[in-house]
Structure formats: C-alpha cells, structure tokens
Design a protein around this motif. Structure first.
Motif, PDB file in Angstrom:
ATOM      1  N   GLU A 105       0.790  -1.150   0.209  1.00 41.93           N
ATOM      2  CA  GLU A 105       0.026   0.012   0.071  1.00 41.93           C
ATOM      3  C   GLU A 105       0.907   1.216   0.001  1.00 41.93           C
ATOM      4  O   GLU A 105       0.508   2.390  -0.725  1.00 41.93           O
ATOM      5  CB  GLU A 105      -1.062   0.009   1.186  1.00 41.93           C
ATOM      6  N   LEU A 106       1.992   1.148   0.720  1.00 41.38           N
ATOM      7  CA  LEU A 106       2.734   2.385   0.814  1.00 41.38           C
ATOM      8  C   LEU A 106       3.447   2.635  -0.670  1.00 41.38           C
ATOM      9  O   LEU A 106       3.554   3.708  -1.204  1.00 41.38           O
ATOM     10  CB  LEU A 106       3.880   2.309   1.797  1.00 41.38           C
ATOM     11  N   LEU A 107       3.832   1.291  -1.348  1.00 42.81           N
ATOM     12  CA  LEU A 107       4.553   1.625  -2.582  1.00 42.81           C
ATOM     13  C   LEU A 107       3.460   2.303  -3.581  1.00 42.81           C
ATOM     14  O   LEU A 107       3.862   2.773  -4.642  1.00 42.81           O
ATOM     15  CB  LEU A 107       4.925   0.152  -2.869  1.00 42.81           C
ATOM     16  N   ALA A 108       2.246   1.861  -3.582  1.00 39.26           N
ATOM     17  CA  ALA A 108       1.251   2.345  -4.643  1.00 39.26           C
ATOM     18  C   ALA A 108       0.455   3.564  -4.022  1.00 39.26           C
ATOM     19  O   ALA A 108      -0.445   3.767  -4.581  1.00 39.26           O
ATOM     20  CB  ALA A 108       0.399   1.164  -4.948  1.00 39.26           C
ATOM     21  N   HIS A 109       1.005   4.037  -2.850  1.00 38.72           N
ATOM     22  CA  HIS A 109       0.189   5.235  -2.613  1.00 38.72           C
ATOM     23  C   HIS A 109      -0.967   4.929  -2.104  1.00 38.72           C
ATOM     24  O   HIS A 109      -2.187   5.770  -2.248  1.00 38.72           O
ATOM     25  CB  HIS A 109       0.360   6.252  -3.477  1.00 38.72           C
ATOM     26  N   ARG A 110      -1.572   4.058  -1.511  1.00 41.75           N
ATOM     27  CA  ARG A 110      -2.812   3.446  -1.013  1.00 41.75           C
ATOM     28  C   ARG A 110      -2.998   3.258   0.355  1.00 41.75           C
ATOM     29  O   ARG A 110      -3.896   2.827   1.057  1.00 41.75           O
ATOM     30  CB  ARG A 110      -3.150   2.204  -1.724  1.00 41.75           C
ATOM     31  N   GLY A 111      -1.940   3.892   1.206  1.00 37.86           N
ATOM     32  CA  GLY A 111      -1.789   3.763   2.643  1.00 37.86           C
ATOM     33  C   GLY A 111      -2.630   4.556   3.212  1.00 37.86           C
ATOM     34  O   GLY A 111      -3.014   4.413   4.738  1.00 37.86           O
ATOM     35  N   GLY A 112      -3.427   5.562   2.598  1.00 38.10           N
ATOM     36  CA  GLY A 112      -4.109   6.772   3.087  1.00 38.10           C
ATOM     37  C   GLY A 112      -3.396   7.830   3.999  1.00 38.10           C
ATOM     38  O   GLY A 112      -3.788   8.594   4.528  1.00 38.10           O
ATOM     39  N   LEU A 113      -1.898   7.732   3.936  1.00 39.01           N
ATOM     40  CA  LEU A 113      -1.554   8.843   4.484  1.00 39.01           C
ATOM     41  C   LEU A 113      -1.448  10.056   4.023  1.00 39.01           C
ATOM     42  O   LEU A 113      -1.535  10.261   2.708  1.00 39.01           O
ATOM     43  CB  LEU A 113       0.079   8.393   4.693  1.00 39.01           C
ATOM     44  N   ARG A 149      -8.294   4.164  -1.223  1.00 37.59           N
ATOM     45  CA  ARG A 149      -7.935   4.834  -2.416  1.00 37.59           C
ATOM     46  C   ARG A 149      -6.464   5.249  -2.833  1.00 37.59           C
ATOM     47  O   ARG A 149      -5.962   5.186  -1.985  1.00 37.59           O
ATOM     48  CB  ARG A 149      -8.939   6.024  -2.590  1.00 37.59           C
ATOM     49  N   PHE A 150      -6.215   5.649  -3.989  1.00 40.05           N
ATOM     50  CA  PHE A 150      -5.009   6.094  -4.309  1.00 40.05           C
ATOM     51  C   PHE A 150      -4.963   7.537  -3.818  1.00 40.05           C
ATOM     52  O   PHE A 150      -5.667   8.271  -4.085  1.00 40.05           O
ATOM     53  CB  PHE A 150      -4.642   6.197  -5.900  1.00 40.05           C
ATOM     54  N   HIS A 151      -3.752   8.051  -2.891  1.00 39.09           N
ATOM     55  CA  HIS A 151      -3.661   9.449  -2.296  1.00 39.09           C
ATOM     56  C   HIS A 151      -2.164   9.483  -2.401  1.00 39.09           C
ATOM     57  O   HIS A 151      -1.564   9.113  -1.433  1.00 39.09           O
ATOM     58  CB  HIS A 151      -4.371   9.664  -1.176  1.00 39.09           C
ATOM     59  N   TYR A 152      -1.324  10.192  -3.214  1.00 41.52           N
ATOM     60  CA  TYR A 152      -0.023  10.498  -3.306  1.00 41.52           C
ATOM     61  C   TYR A 152       0.580  10.987  -1.991  1.00 41.52           C
ATOM     62  O   TYR A 152       0.094  11.857  -1.503  1.00 41.52           O
ATOM     63  CB  TYR A 152       0.235  11.224  -4.432  1.00 41.52           C
ATOM     64  N   MET A 259       2.780  -3.285 -12.981  1.00 40.84           N
ATOM     65  CA  MET A 259       1.054  -3.855 -13.100  1.00 40.84           C
ATOM     66  C   MET A 259       0.399  -2.543 -12.323  1.00 40.84           C
ATOM     67  O   MET A 259       0.902  -2.104 -11.140  1.00 40.84           O
ATOM     68  CB  MET A 259       0.988  -4.988 -12.694  1.00 40.84           C
ATOM     69  N   PRO A 260      -0.678  -2.314 -12.597  1.00 42.68           N
ATOM     70  CA  PRO A 260      -1.524  -1.338 -11.936  1.00 42.68           C
ATOM     71  C   PRO A 260      -1.836  -1.844 -10.554  1.00 42.68           C
ATOM     72  O   PRO A 260      -2.168  -3.019 -10.379  1.00 42.68           O
ATOM     73  CB  PRO A 260      -2.811  -1.118 -12.722  1.00 42.68           C
ATOM     74  N   ALA A 261      -1.290  -0.997  -9.440  1.00 40.60           N
ATOM     75  CA  ALA A 261      -1.802  -1.279  -8.307  1.00 40.60           C
ATOM     76  C   ALA A 261      -2.707  -0.689  -7.231  1.00 40.60           C
ATOM     77  O   ALA A 261      -3.013  -0.859  -6.283  1.00 40.60           O
ATOM     78  CB  ALA A 261      -0.739  -1.440  -7.361  1.00 40.60           C
ATOM     79  N   ALA A 262      -2.778   0.741  -7.955  1.00 41.17           N
ATOM     80  CA  ALA A 262      -3.909   1.668  -7.601  1.00 41.17           C
ATOM     81  C   ALA A 262      -5.133   1.813  -8.541  1.00 41.17           C
ATOM     82  O   ALA A 262      -4.674   2.206  -9.777  1.00 41.17           O
ATOM     83  CB  ALA A 262      -3.001   2.935  -7.079  1.00 41.17           C
ATOM     84  N   VAL A 263      -6.185   1.856  -7.917  1.00 34.23           N
ATOM     85  CA  VAL A 263      -7.434   2.323  -8.693  1.00 34.23           C
ATOM     86  C   VAL A 263      -7.437   3.797  -9.207  1.00 34.23           C
ATOM     87  O   VAL A 263      -6.999   4.508  -8.449  1.00 34.23           O
ATOM     88  CB  VAL A 263      -8.493   1.952  -8.189  1.00 34.23           C
ATOM     89  N   GLU A 270      -7.178   7.640 -17.571  1.00 35.63           N
ATOM     90  CA  GLU A 270      -5.936   7.261 -18.287  1.00 35.63           C
ATOM     91  C   GLU A 270      -4.523   7.249 -17.822  1.00 35.63           C
ATOM     92  O   GLU A 270      -3.502   6.939 -18.315  1.00 35.63           O
ATOM     93  CB  GLU A 270      -5.689   8.712 -19.344  1.00 35.63           C
ATOM     94  N   GLN A 271      -4.640   7.193 -16.282  1.00 39.23           N
ATOM     95  CA  GLN A 271      -3.575   7.133 -15.362  1.00 39.23           C
ATOM     96  C   GLN A 271      -3.837   6.343 -14.262  1.00 39.23           C
ATOM     97  O   GLN A 271      -4.783   6.335 -13.849  1.00 39.23           O
ATOM     98  CB  GLN A 271      -2.814   8.545 -15.355  1.00 39.23           C
ATOM     99  N   THR A 272      -2.645   5.713 -13.690  1.00 42.87           N
ATOM    100  CA  THR A 272      -2.944   4.947 -12.466  1.00 42.87           C
ATOM    101  C   THR A 272      -1.541   4.735 -11.984  1.00 42.87           C
ATOM    102  O   THR A 272      -0.482   5.453 -12.519  1.00 42.87           O
ATOM    103  CB  THR A 272      -3.681   3.220 -12.712  1.00 42.87           C
ATOM    104  N   TYR A 273      -1.328   3.770 -10.982  1.00 44.52           N
ATOM    105  CA  TYR A 273      -0.077   3.681 -10.496  1.00 44.52           C
ATOM    106  C   TYR A 273       0.470   2.456 -10.057  1.00 44.52           C
ATOM    107  O   TYR A 273      -0.577   1.611  -9.833  1.00 44.52           O
ATOM    108  CB  TYR A 273       0.001   4.427  -9.021  1.00 44.52           C
ATOM    109  N   GLY A 274       1.552   1.805 -10.328  1.00 46.27           N
ATOM    110  CA  GLY A 274       2.111   0.751  -9.932  1.00 46.27           C
ATOM    111  C   GLY A 274       2.695   0.654  -8.585  1.00 46.27           C
ATOM    112  O   GLY A 274       2.396   1.271  -7.554  1.00 46.27           O
ATOM    113  N   LEU A 275       3.860  -0.249  -8.437  1.00 47.59           N
ATOM    114  CA  LEU A 275       4.705   0.006  -7.222  1.00 47.59           C
ATOM    115  C   LEU A 275       5.724   0.533  -7.602  1.00 47.59           C
ATOM    116  O   LEU A 275       7.081   0.427  -7.999  1.00 47.59           O
ATOM    117  CB  LEU A 275       5.013  -1.421  -6.795  1.00 47.59           C
ATOM    118  N   GLY A 276       5.773   1.869  -7.315  1.00 48.14           N
ATOM    119  CA  GLY A 276       6.932   2.734  -7.407  1.00 48.14           C
ATOM    120  C   GLY A 276       6.920   3.594  -9.039  1.00 48.14           C
ATOM    121  O   GLY A 276       7.811   4.199  -9.281  1.00 48.14           O
ATOM    122  N   LEU A 277       6.000   3.308  -9.583  1.00 47.75           N
ATOM    123  CA  LEU A 277       5.892   3.705 -11.142  1.00 47.75           C
ATOM    124  C   LEU A 277       4.434   4.351 -11.333  1.00 47.75           C
ATOM    125  O   LEU A 277       3.485   3.595 -11.017  1.00 47.75           O
ATOM    126  CB  LEU A 277       6.230   2.557 -12.056  1.00 47.75           C
TER     127      LEU A 277
END
Length: 457
Positions: A105-113, A149-152, A259-263, A270-277
């Motif tokens: 979750e931290l890698l994909a910015h899904r930790g809610g921080l 959710r995704f939150h950078y 691979m997409p890891a964040a919705v 058109e965009q999403t986030y993987g594990l650090g990418l």
C-alpha cells in the motif's frame, strides 16, 4: 555514433520540440534524451548552465523519480525473502503509528497517509526540522482509510526508506549506491550535487527575471525526492526498467512493479500507479515511469515497451515547461517518424507433439478461444473474435502453465486427459474449455442437455 542512429529529420523534430518547450516554458535550461533498442540514440539541450551548453552528463535534481529507486530497493528485499509486500510495515518497523498499513500500500500510495508532512514546506526546509519519523508523519498521519483509494504520499516513501535502513543496517543512500547505482553504472546519480550541475531557479510569472531556489538536504524525506542525476544515467535506468537486470532486480519483478496497483480516480481513467511507477495510457499500450519536481527543478522519465522507446526531460525551473507531456511527445515523434521494425518471424527450433496437440480453437461455453504456442514454452489463450478474456501463460515444468497477465494472471492452465491419453478439455482456473461448444463428452459444469442442440419452432 550509435548503432541505431535516428534520421536527421527525426533528430530535428526532437530538437524543435524541446526548443519550443524551453522557449514557451521559459526554462533557464532544458535537456532531453531518447533511448531505443536499449541504447541512447539522441540527446538535446537548450540554453546554458553556468555559461556553457548543458550535455548528457550535467546533473539536475530529479525529485520524485527518486521514489522509483526506493521502490526497487524494497522489491530487492522482497525477492531476498526479507519481507512480503502484504506485510504490515510495523512488522519490520515498529512504533511508526501507521498500524496495519502494508508495504504494498505504501509503494502504490494506497496507505491513506497525508500527501505532505505537517509543519513547514518540507521541500524548502532544512532536514534538521525533521529529525524523527514522528516529525514527518505528525500526530494525525491519515487522510483516508488504508487501502481505500490512491492518495499520493511523500511521507509514505520516507517510511519505505526507513524500512530499507532498518533491514539493511545502513543509510538509504549507501544501500542505493551499493545495490542499484553502482551495478547499473549510474556514476553521476547522487544524493548531493556533483559538478557540473544545474542551479535551481524560479522564473517570475510576469517578467523574464530569475530567483535562485534553495538546495535543501531533505533528510528523512530523501527516499521521496533527494536524488540528482543526468540524462545519460537516467537513460541507463530506463533500459533497466524495460528489461530488468539480474544484478539488481529480475525482469519478472520489474514487470510486477509496472502492473497497476492503485485504482484510478474518476476522471483519471488514463492514468494509474504501480509499485513505485506511474502508468499512463498511450495508444494501445502505456507509458510507464515517473515525474519529479522540487523547487528549482522539473523531471520526467517515460518508457514505452510497445515501441521500445524511453525518453527523459529535465529542466531547472520550479514551474514552466510541462516536462511529462514533452517526454510523452518525444516518444510519439520517434514512434511515428521511425516505426519499430518487428523482429523477424522464426519457426520454433523444436516442439513437443503433446503441446502441438493443444493448439487451435477451444470453446468456453459458446465463446471461441484460440490457444497458440509461443517461444520459450509459453502459450497464449484469447478470443478469436471481438473482445474478451485473454492471457499469456508460462510453463511450470510439469505440463501445466501459470497466467502471466490479463484476466488469468496467476491462474493455472492444464490439459485434462482421458484414460486413453486423449485430451478431454482444458481447465483454466476451474473454467472448462472444450473442442466443441458444450461438448457432451466433456465434464461441462451443470451437464449438457442430452437432446443436444435444436431449433425453435
């Protein structure tokens, strides 16, 4: 000269694009590079750094592209068995106050921080203001439920940097240099600037005048954005992101990062986030990479596997040129001007007759699928007409295959044989594929009506 020299017309189009970006974006300087076929095939620069034209070896600060380097280190720890991505961070780094937030979750910015640190603007503040993790996270680190959710989150990557230090017993930058930078030959990538390097500038929004930006040491926030690099070094890193390197991270683990890891948010399909990418839709494929910014600098790195192209754009201004868009357009310029020449088709050197027996049409219900045998023992299963589920499958060495991508990623494909050795059906994650639609001689779930197919009066 390079082995894959671009045409003069392509080179001029690339130069025109970055020249336009530098002029219209009012950047003190802007540098760019293009990689194709694993080689640096073009570099370009506009205006000067300390009175001389910048080149591929002048350092610029790359901001959040640093996060991709940090993610690579985390994946190395995973591959060595020192952690699992599903582990709560606190299993390895206790007393952070983030509870059950996982490493993935931290890698994909899904930790809610929170997106940023509490207190002063960390990118323009001394590292001495953030001596401990609690100063980075604050008393209320969460903005959303973990995993929702995704939150950078920049502080999220500070936690990952601290995780690396805890498991390696060494500072983050020392680990990075030893395990990534040196093996890949990134000798001009560093935590502190090395001459020659660009200075960071703010450009007045209403006048053509400049203001120097401070070059802060980010301290605990370094794993989120500290690094300086060059277009030449980032070109080598881009090749690694497209192909992997067993000295650092195998191709399969690099593929997992992409691979997409964040919705995606509504409106951001058109965009999403993987594990650090980051992942951005491009034509029929995707651009994968990262952008970066710190006061005084902008950076972008995109890779496009479909075209075997990577591009890098760096500028030394706080705002102005849209470097991510420019880097994407450099991909388009090369891809359209010099379309990729396909690898020549070659027959397989040999083939197991039992595998050849499986190729051809199969039916899932009434949907016709095709099974094709590819190089390396891979098979590909997908619809013959229209859209639908499809995947590549890699061999397991026991007569079965595991899905590598698509709907069946991670699922097992096996050929089920009758007592006489003939193939009854394919089993793909419990789905039964038969040679005829609802073959009455195969164990179709729910059975097949004994009266068979019929018309309707």
């Amino acid at each position: 000269m390079t082995k894959q020299e671009l045409l003069p017309s392509t080179r001029r189009a690339l130069l025109h694009r970055i020249a336009t970006a530098q002029t219209e974006g009012r950047a003190p300087s802007l540098v760019a590079a293009v990689v194709r076929g694993g080689e640096l095939v073009w570099t370009g620069a506009r205006t000067s750094v300390d009175g001389h034209a910048p080149d591929q070896n002048v350092q610029y600060r790359i901001g959040s592209i640093t996060k991709t380097f940090t993610a690579v280190l985390v994946m190395r720890l995973r591959d060595e068995g020192l952690l699992d991505l599903s582990d709560p961070l606190e299993k390895h780094l206790p007393d952070t106050g983030v509870g059950e937030v996982t490493i993935a979750e931290l890698l994909a910015h899904r930790g809610g921080l929170a997106a940023e640190t509490p207190g002063e603007w960390w990118e323009r503040s001394s590292a001495s203001l953030r001596p401990e993790l609690r100063d980075v996270l604050g008393e209320k680190p969460f903005r959303h439920p973990a995993g929702r959710r995704f939150h950078y989150s920049n502080p999220g990557y500070t936690l990952l940097g601290s995780l690396i230090e805890a498991l390696r017993g060494a500072p983050w930058e020392d680990v990075l240099r030893r395990e990534v930078l040196e093996p890949l030959g990134l000798h001009r990538t560093s935590g502190q600037p090395m001459a020659p390097h660009a200075g960071g500038w703010a450009v007045h929004p209403w006048a053509d005048v400049l203001l120097p930006e401070p070059l802060e040491d980010l301290g605990l926030m370094a794993p989120a954005g500290q690094l300086w690099s060059t277009t030449a070094d980032l070109a080598r890193f881009a090749v690694f992101l497209m192909r992997g390197d067993d000295r650092v991270l195998c191709a399969e683990s690099v593929r997992e990062m992409k691979m997409p890891a964040a919705v995606a948010e509504f409106g951001d399909a058109e965009q999403t986030y993987g594990l650090g990418l980051g992942i951005v839709r491009y034509g029929g494929g995707a651009l994968v990479g990262h952008t970066g910014s710190l006061p005084g600098f902008l950076a972008s790195l995109w890779t496009c596997e479909e075209e075997d192209i990577a591009t890098i754009v760096l500028a030394n201004c706080t705002s102005g040129p849209a470097v991510a868009t420019v880097a994407a357009e450099l991909v388009r310029i090369v891809a359209e001007a010099e379309p990729r020449i396909p690898e020549p088709w070659r027959p397989l050197p040999d083939v197991d007759p039992s595998l050849l027996e499986l190729v051809g049409p199969w039916y899932w219900g009434t949907s016709v699928q095709g099974l094709r045998l590819a190089a390396g023992g891979e098979v590909r299963l997908g619809p013959l007409t229209g859209g639908g589920r499809g995947s590549r499958f890699g061999p397991n060495g026991d007569g079965t295959w595991t899905g590598l991508d698509g709907y069946y990623a991670g699922e097992r494909l096996r050929a089920v044989r009758r007592a006489d050795g003939t193939v009854s059906h394919l089993d793909v994650g419990s789905f039964v594929f038969t040679r005829e639609p609802y073959d009455k001689n195969a164990p179709v779930p729910g059975g097949v009506d004994p009266e068979g197919w019929r018309g309707l009066a």
